[in-house]
Enzyme design. Structure first.
Site, PDB file in Angstrom:
ATOM      1  N   ASP A 137       0.856  -1.180   0.000  1.00  0.00           N
ATOM      2  CA  ASP A 137       0.000   0.000   0.000  1.00  0.00           C
ATOM      3  C   ASP A 137       0.896   1.234   0.000  1.00  0.00           C
ATOM      4  OD1 ASP A 137      -2.056   1.767   0.211  1.00  0.00           O
ATOM      5  OD2 ASP A 137      -2.710   1.154   2.201  1.00  0.00           O
ATOM      6  N   SER A 138       0.418   2.312  -0.591  1.00  0.00           N
ATOM      7  CA  SER A 138       1.254   3.496  -0.804  1.00  0.00           C
ATOM      8  C   SER A 138       1.460   4.337   0.439  1.00  0.00           C
ATOM      9  CB  SER A 138       0.618   4.378  -1.875  1.00  0.00           C
ATOM     10  OG  SER A 138      -0.588   4.943  -1.382  1.00  0.00           O
ATOM     11  N   GLY A 139       0.635   4.155   1.460  1.00  0.00           N
ATOM     12  CA  GLY A 139       0.659   5.018   2.635  1.00  0.00           C
ATOM     13  C   GLY A 139      -0.497   5.988   2.696  1.00  0.00           C
ATOM     14  N   GLY A 140      -1.279   6.052   1.605  1.00  0.00           N
ATOM     15  CA  GLY A 140      -2.393   6.994   1.562  1.00  0.00           C
ATOM     16  C   GLY A 140      -3.429   6.736   2.644  1.00  0.00           C
ATOM     17  N   PHE A 141      -3.760   5.471   2.887  1.00  0.00           N
ATOM     18  CA  PHE A 141      -4.758   5.148   3.906  1.00  0.00           C
ATOM     19  C   PHE A 141      -4.241   5.495   5.297  1.00  0.00           C
ATOM     20  CE2 PHE A 141      -6.777   2.329   6.990  1.00  0.00           C
ATOM     21  CZ  PHE A 141      -8.124   2.537   6.701  1.00  0.00           C
ATOM     22  N   ASP A 199      -2.320   8.134  -2.940  1.00  0.00           N
ATOM     23  CA  ASP A 199      -3.611   8.791  -3.157  1.00  0.00           C
ATOM     24  C   ASP A 199      -4.106   9.400  -1.854  1.00  0.00           C
ATOM     25  OD1 ASP A 199      -4.044   6.329  -1.888  1.00  0.00           O
ATOM     26  OD2 ASP A 199      -6.068   6.167  -2.673  1.00  0.00           O
ATOM     27  N   GLN A 211     -10.936   6.809  -6.851  1.00  0.00           N
ATOM     28  CA  GLN A 211     -11.529   7.460  -5.686  1.00  0.00           C
ATOM     29  C   GLN A 211     -12.812   8.175  -6.121  1.00  0.00           C
ATOM     30  OE1 GLN A 211     -10.869   7.122  -2.592  1.00  0.00           O
ATOM     31  NE2 GLN A 211      -8.776   6.325  -2.484  1.00  0.00           N
ATOM     32  N   GLY A 214     -11.087   3.928  -0.968  1.00  0.00           N
ATOM     33  CA  GLY A 214     -12.069   4.789  -0.326  1.00  0.00           C
ATOM     34  C   GLY A 214     -13.370   4.101   0.038  1.00  0.00           C
ATOM     35  N   CYS A 270     -13.320 -27.839   8.125  1.00  0.00           N
ATOM     36  CA  CYS A 270     -12.081 -27.098   7.865  1.00  0.00           C
ATOM     37  C   CYS A 270     -10.865 -28.006   8.007  1.00  0.00           C
ATOM     38  CB  CYS A 270     -11.978 -25.919   8.830  1.00  0.00           C
ATOM     39  SG  CYS A 270     -10.497 -24.908   8.598  1.00  0.00           S
ATOM     40  N   CYS A 330      -7.666 -26.729   8.307  1.00  0.00           N
ATOM     41  CA  CYS A 330      -6.534 -25.969   8.829  1.00  0.00           C
ATOM     42  C   CYS A 330      -5.914 -26.683  10.028  1.00  0.00           C
ATOM     43  CB  CYS A 330      -6.956 -24.551   9.214  1.00  0.00           C
ATOM     44  SG  CYS A 330      -7.756 -24.403  10.847  1.00  0.00           S
ATOM     45  N   CYS A 386      -8.090 -26.762  13.244  1.00  0.00           N
ATOM     46  CA  CYS A 386      -9.283 -27.623  13.218  1.00  0.00           C
ATOM     47  C   CYS A 386      -8.952 -29.096  13.000  1.00  0.00           C
ATOM     48  CB  CYS A 386     -10.230 -27.167  12.110  1.00  0.00           C
ATOM     49  SG  CYS A 386     -11.024 -25.577  12.437  1.00  0.00           S
TER      50      CYS A 386
END
Length: 403
Positions: free
Chosen positions: A92-96, A146, A200, A227, A315, A317, A320
């Site tokens: 992720d770019s850091g925008g969030f 963004d 966006q 967004g 499941c 996993c 489980c």
């Protein structure tokens, strides 16, 4: 480096089955991507992630820039070698994260000024710097920088109110200008990976359309819908989910950022989404909520104190079903069958949670991530078989049954 091939489409919806080839491997879509913000998926080893079928994981530009820093990342040649994950990584770019700082950051045309949440240093993050960081991280998919348009305004004059159309437009247009700068810097750096643009526009469909069309004109290798899942009511998110993804180019991968529940994933696939990520599997696991085929289970409830059942009898996993052992080898390689020491009971998971033992959230995280990844495996199988509509009906009926 990005190649995307459509393998099948569903005649009853916008769902698609695809294959995404990146520098560090092949990803079968639709896919869920576990989130490893600080260079690790919380409570889960890289080997466990591989065992449960994870094909691509996330890292976060903002947090890895803070710690351990670019000098460390450069010494290890990027995030793959640092965290010992050989398959693809998306960052992720850091925008969030900038959005989540609220009033602690100041957004301007050039970029964002803010104080480091780690040590208080004054920092400045721009589209160019985001591209430089992600180049050092060597992530297979780089996200444009963004501005994440909020559902509730943080502007002084309208703070606490729904974001207005004018505010959403201003934010969307800023992200478009930043997209161009990201693309220019990405090209300048000769980054060998792939850069995605982010649509966006808040909850306004016509703004989403404008953003989408201009990003498509920029010809990114892939596109994301950002967004959403930022505090809006579920019906608003579903409305944008129904509007935007299926209008993105069919020959390129589509990524819905930060979503969501199992129901959101299946609905997102039906609307044409190829890639999902969300912290929900691990975050909910740490808070005692387990996802199962037959609904959500609250392991802290007293009714589980004496329960000998696994979390989900269907499941496979580790939590489980226990340790799976290779039992036969044929022309197709190793066939894995249930064996070993068996899985853990709900009573045991309840006990671990009540005692605050770290094994509790670890097992819960393994289970939740396995459930999400297996859900996508079943979605892909249904798309391959041409039975996605039937799968949707069975999925909804199973989830409504209850645990």
């Amino acid at each position: 480096m990005l190649q995307f091939v459509l393998l099948a489409t569903d005649p009853t919806s916008h769902a698609r089955r695809g294959r995404l080839t990146l520098n560090h491997g092949v990803v079968e879509t639709p896919i869920f991507m576990p989130v490893g913000t600080y260079g690790t998926v919380k409570g889960v080893t890289p080997r466990s992630l591989e065992d449960m079928g994870a094909q691509i994981i996330l890292g976060n530009t903002f947090h890895l820039w803070m710690r351990p820093g670019l000098d460390v990342m450069a010494k290890f040649g990027g995030l793959h070698q640092f965290e010992k994950w050989s398959k693809p990584i998306l960052t992720d770019s850091g925008g969030f994260q900038v959005w989540s700082l609220g009033e602690m950051r100041k957004i301007a045309e050039e970029g964002v000024k803010f104080s480091s949440p780690v040590n208080g240093d004054k920092l400045f993050l721009t589209p160019e710097i985001s591209m430089q960081i992600q180049t050092v991280l060597n992530s297979d998919i780089v996200m444009q920088f963004d501005e994440c348009t909020p559902y509730i305004s943080v502007e002084p004059k309208t703070k606490g109110q729904l974001t207005t159309e004018a505010e959403a437009r201003s934010s969307m247009e800023l992200s478009l200008r930043w997209a161009k700068r990201c693309q220019a810097e990405f090209t300048k750096l000769e980054n060998p990976n792939a850069l995605f643009g982010i649509v966006q526009g808040g909850m306004f469909e016509h703004l989403r359309q404008e953003s989408l069309e201009q990003l498509v004109d920029m010809d990114f290798p892939g596109y994301a819908v950002g967004g959403v899942s930022v505090g809006e009511p579920k019906d608003e998110m579903l409305r944008i989910m129904a509007h935007t993804p299926n209008q993105l180019p069919a020959h390129k991968p589509r990524y819905l950022m930060g979503v969501g529940t199992p129901e959101d994933l299946v609905e997102g696939v039906a609307q044409g989404v190829d890639m999902f990520d969300c912290v929900m599997p691990t975050r909910n696991a740490r808070n005692g909520t387990l996802f199962t085929r037959f609904g959500d289970l609250k392991i802290r409830n007293a009714r589980h104190k004496m329960d000998e059942q696994p979390l989900d009898a269907t499941c496979t996993c580790y939590a489980c079903a226990g340790q799976a052992l290779p039992t036969t080898v044929d022309g197709n390689g190793v066939t894995w069958a249930q064996g070993g020491r068996g899985g853990f009971s709900r009573a045991y998971l309840h006990h671990l949670d009540r005692c605050g033992e770290m094994l509790g959230p670890m097992l819960a995280s393994i289970h939740n991530l396995h459930y999400f990844l297996n859900l996508m495996t079943e979605v892909r199988a249904a798309l391959d078989a041409g039975t996605f509509a039937q799968f949707q009906l069975q999925f909804k009926a199973d989830r409504a049954r209850g645990v």
